[in-house]
Write a protein that holds these residues in place. Structure first.
Motif, PDB file in Angstrom:
ATOM      1  N   LEU A 176       0.785  -1.780   0.048  1.00 59.53           N
ATOM      2  CA  LEU A 176       0.305  -0.371  -0.298  1.00 59.53           C
ATOM      3  C   LEU A 176       0.830   1.352   0.347  1.00 59.53           C
ATOM      4  CD1 LEU A 176      -2.873   1.474   0.210  1.00 59.53           C
ATOM      5  CD2 LEU A 176      -2.562   1.076   2.591  1.00 59.53           C
ATOM      6  N   PRO A 177       0.627   2.147  -1.043  1.00 59.20           N
ATOM      7  CA  PRO A 177       1.439   3.326  -1.279  1.00 59.20           C
ATOM      8  C   PRO A 177       1.343   3.888  -0.158  1.00 59.20           C
ATOM      9  CG  PRO A 177       1.401   2.527  -3.025  1.00 59.20           C
ATOM     10  CD  PRO A 177       0.292   1.825  -2.294  1.00 59.20           C
ATOM     11  N   ALA A 178       2.527   4.341   0.892  1.00 55.43           N
ATOM     12  CA  ALA A 178       2.439   5.747   1.816  1.00 55.43           C
ATOM     13  C   ALA A 178       3.164   6.764   1.699  1.00 55.43           C
ATOM     14  CB  ALA A 178       1.390   4.710   3.028  1.00 55.43           C
ATOM     15  N   SER A 179       2.960   7.862   2.843  1.00 50.77           N
ATOM     16  CA  SER A 179       3.931   8.844   2.643  1.00 50.77           C
ATOM     17  C   SER A 179       3.862   9.245   1.794  1.00 50.77           C
ATOM     18  CB  SER A 179       4.643   8.271   3.245  1.00 50.77           C
ATOM     19  OG  SER A 179       3.988   7.866   5.280  1.00 50.77           O
ATOM     20  N   HIS A 180       3.825  10.154   0.757  1.00 49.34           N
ATOM     21  CA  HIS A 180       3.972  10.103  -0.397  1.00 49.34           C
ATOM     22  C   HIS A 180       4.382  11.690  -0.100  1.00 49.34           C
ATOM     23  CE1 HIS A 180       1.410   7.505  -1.514  1.00 49.34           C
ATOM     24  NE2 HIS A 180       0.256   7.685  -1.116  1.00 49.34           N
ATOM     25  N   ARG A 181       5.592  11.855  -1.184  1.00 50.22           N
ATOM     26  CA  ARG A 181       6.349  12.843  -1.851  1.00 50.22           C
ATOM     27  C   ARG A 181       6.531  12.975  -3.011  1.00 50.22           C
ATOM     28  NH1 ARG A 181       5.030  13.281   2.440  1.00 50.22           N
ATOM     29  NH2 ARG A 181       6.011  13.081   4.735  1.00 50.22           N
ATOM     30  N   CYS A 182       6.390  14.989  -3.706  1.00 43.55           N
ATOM     31  CA  CYS A 182       6.439  14.804  -5.531  1.00 43.55           C
ATOM     32  C   CYS A 182       6.983  15.635  -5.521  1.00 43.55           C
ATOM     33  CB  CYS A 182       4.731  14.767  -5.757  1.00 43.55           C
ATOM     34  SG  CYS A 182       4.102  13.615  -5.247  1.00 43.55           S
ATOM     35  N   ALA A 183       8.019  15.457  -6.317  1.00 46.22           N
ATOM     36  CA  ALA A 183       8.148  17.500  -7.493  1.00 46.22           C
ATOM     37  C   ALA A 183       7.503  17.351  -8.593  1.00 46.22           C
ATOM     38  CB  ALA A 183       9.771  16.804  -7.166  1.00 46.22           C
ATOM     39  N   ILE A 184       7.327  18.355  -8.995  1.00 46.64           N
ATOM     40  CA  ILE A 184       6.735  18.075 -10.696  1.00 46.64           C
ATOM     41  C   ILE A 184       7.508  19.523 -11.535  1.00 46.64           C
ATOM     42  CG2 ILE A 184       4.450  19.212 -12.093  1.00 46.64           C
ATOM     43  CD1 ILE A 184       2.872  18.192  -9.491  1.00 46.64           C
ATOM     44  N   ALA A 185       7.219  18.589 -11.839  1.00 45.08           N
ATOM     45  CA  ALA A 185       8.124  19.628 -13.189  1.00 45.08           C
ATOM     46  C   ALA A 185       7.319  19.819 -14.605  1.00 45.08           C
ATOM     47  CB  ALA A 185       9.187  19.058 -14.161  1.00 45.08           C
ATOM     48  N   GLN A 186       6.688  21.685 -14.721  1.00 46.68           N
ATOM     49  CA  GLN A 186       6.206  21.206 -15.834  1.00 46.68           C
ATOM     50  C   GLN A 186       6.776  21.291 -17.341  1.00 46.68           C
ATOM     51  OE1 GLN A 186       4.276  25.729 -15.244  1.00 46.68           O
ATOM     52  NE2 GLN A 186       4.523  25.416 -13.188  1.00 46.68           N
ATOM     53  N   PRO A 187       5.885  21.633 -17.818  1.00 42.72           N
ATOM     54  CA  PRO A 187       6.597  20.970 -19.985  1.00 42.72           C
ATOM     55  C   PRO A 187       7.073  22.930 -20.001  1.00 42.72           C
ATOM     56  CG  PRO A 187       4.159  21.009 -19.611  1.00 42.72           C
ATOM     57  CD  PRO A 187       4.581  21.273 -18.050  1.00 42.72           C
ATOM     58  N   ASP A 188       7.847  22.939 -20.727  1.00 43.39           N
ATOM     59  CA  ASP A 188       8.902  24.097 -20.965  1.00 43.39           C
ATOM     60  C   ASP A 188       8.247  24.623 -22.006  1.00 43.39           C
ATOM     61  OD1 ASP A 188      11.019  23.749 -20.300  1.00 43.39           O
ATOM     62  OD2 ASP A 188      12.418  22.486 -21.255  1.00 43.39           O
ATOM     63  N   ALA A 189       8.621  25.820 -22.406  1.00 38.66           N
ATOM     64  CA  ALA A 189       8.033  27.209 -23.463  1.00 38.66           C
ATOM     65  C   ALA A 189       7.623  26.458 -24.787  1.00 38.66           C
ATOM     66  CB  ALA A 189       8.316  27.813 -23.394  1.00 38.66           C
ATOM     67  N   PRO A 190       6.436  26.553 -25.185  1.00 36.61           N
ATOM     68  CA  PRO A 190       6.355  25.958 -27.409  1.00 36.61           C
ATOM     69  C   PRO A 190       7.949  25.627 -27.730  1.00 36.61           C
ATOM     70  CG  PRO A 190       4.631  26.659 -25.756  1.00 36.61           C
ATOM     71  CD  PRO A 190       5.110  27.237 -24.999  1.00 36.61           C
ATOM     72  N   GLY A 191       7.785  25.145 -28.011  1.00 36.47           N
ATOM     73  CA  GLY A 191       9.249  25.723 -29.537  1.00 36.47           C
ATOM     74  C   GLY A 191      10.497  25.088 -29.112  1.00 36.47           C
ATOM     75  N   SER A 192      10.608  25.318 -27.431  1.00 37.04           N
ATOM     76  CA  SER A 192      11.989  25.197 -26.814  1.00 37.04           C
ATOM     77  C   SER A 192      12.443  23.361 -27.378  1.00 37.04           C
ATOM     78  CB  SER A 192      12.074  24.744 -25.551  1.00 37.04           C
ATOM     79  OG  SER A 192      10.826  24.427 -24.812  1.00 37.04           O
ATOM     80  N   SER A 193      13.594  22.787 -27.091  1.00 38.18           N
ATOM     81  CA  SER A 193      13.966  21.941 -27.376  1.00 38.18           C
ATOM     82  C   SER A 193      14.232  21.058 -25.823  1.00 38.18           C
ATOM     83  CB  SER A 193      15.259  21.769 -27.487  1.00 38.18           C
ATOM     84  OG  SER A 193      16.367  22.684 -26.972  1.00 38.18           O
ATOM     85  N   GLY A 194      12.825  21.817 -25.018  1.00 34.14           N
ATOM     86  CA  GLY A 194      12.684  20.353 -23.895  1.00 34.14           C
ATOM     87  C   GLY A 194      11.680  19.710 -23.597  1.00 34.14           C
TER      88      GLY A 194
END
Length: 143
Positions: free
Chosen positions: A77-95
């Motif tokens: 049972l997954p518990a004690s959750h920790r998250c880091a979120i990365a947003q998409p890079d700007a349109p047209g970037s190579s990221g």
């Protein structure tokens, strides 16, 4: 960050608020854990996972779906959750063109808990909004 379990017909819903999007994901996942069992023991080892998706809403759905998958495959049972979120890079970037959550959870052996099976996360009535200075989510789980 807070969450509350809400009755929902034959299902269960988690309503959560948090100051950041990452904390909101953690709170909803903690709600999933709470919907699965009455008491969360301190046993289990941490494991890592990464999920990507094309939108914030899809990322939350896919993250929760992955936690249910990990439960079924690892028998924890997954518990004690920790998250880091990365947003998409700007349109047209190579990221990165997708949303990503890098997460960890403590996997409690299913033998250590009296767990109720949550079958699936649903898009039914799913809400993920920025509200004022924080974030809000409402997610329904099929039991």
């Amino acid at each position: 960050m807070t969450f509350a379990l809400r009755d929902h017909t034959a299902d269960v819903a988690v309503e959560a608020t948090a100051s950041t999007l990452a904390a909101l994901f953690e709170s909803v996942a903690d709600g999933l854990t709470a919907a699965s069992c009455e008491a969360v023991p301190e046993t289990g080892e941490r494991f890592e996972l990464t999920v990507t998706a094309e939108s914030r809403e899809a990322l939350l759905f896919d993250y929760l779906d992955r936690l249910i998958y990990e439960r079924d495959v690892r028998l924890v049972l997954p518990a004690s959750h920790r998250c880091a979120i990365a947003q998409p890079d700007a349109p047209g970037s190579s990221g990165n063109a997708e949303w990503t959550v890098d997460a960890t959870a403590r996997g409690i052996p299913l033998g250590d808990v009296a767990a109720r099976e949550i079958k699936a996360v649903t898009y039914s009535e799913m809400t993920l909004d920025r509200r004022g200075d924080g974030w809000y989510a409402y997610v329904v789980f099929d039991v």
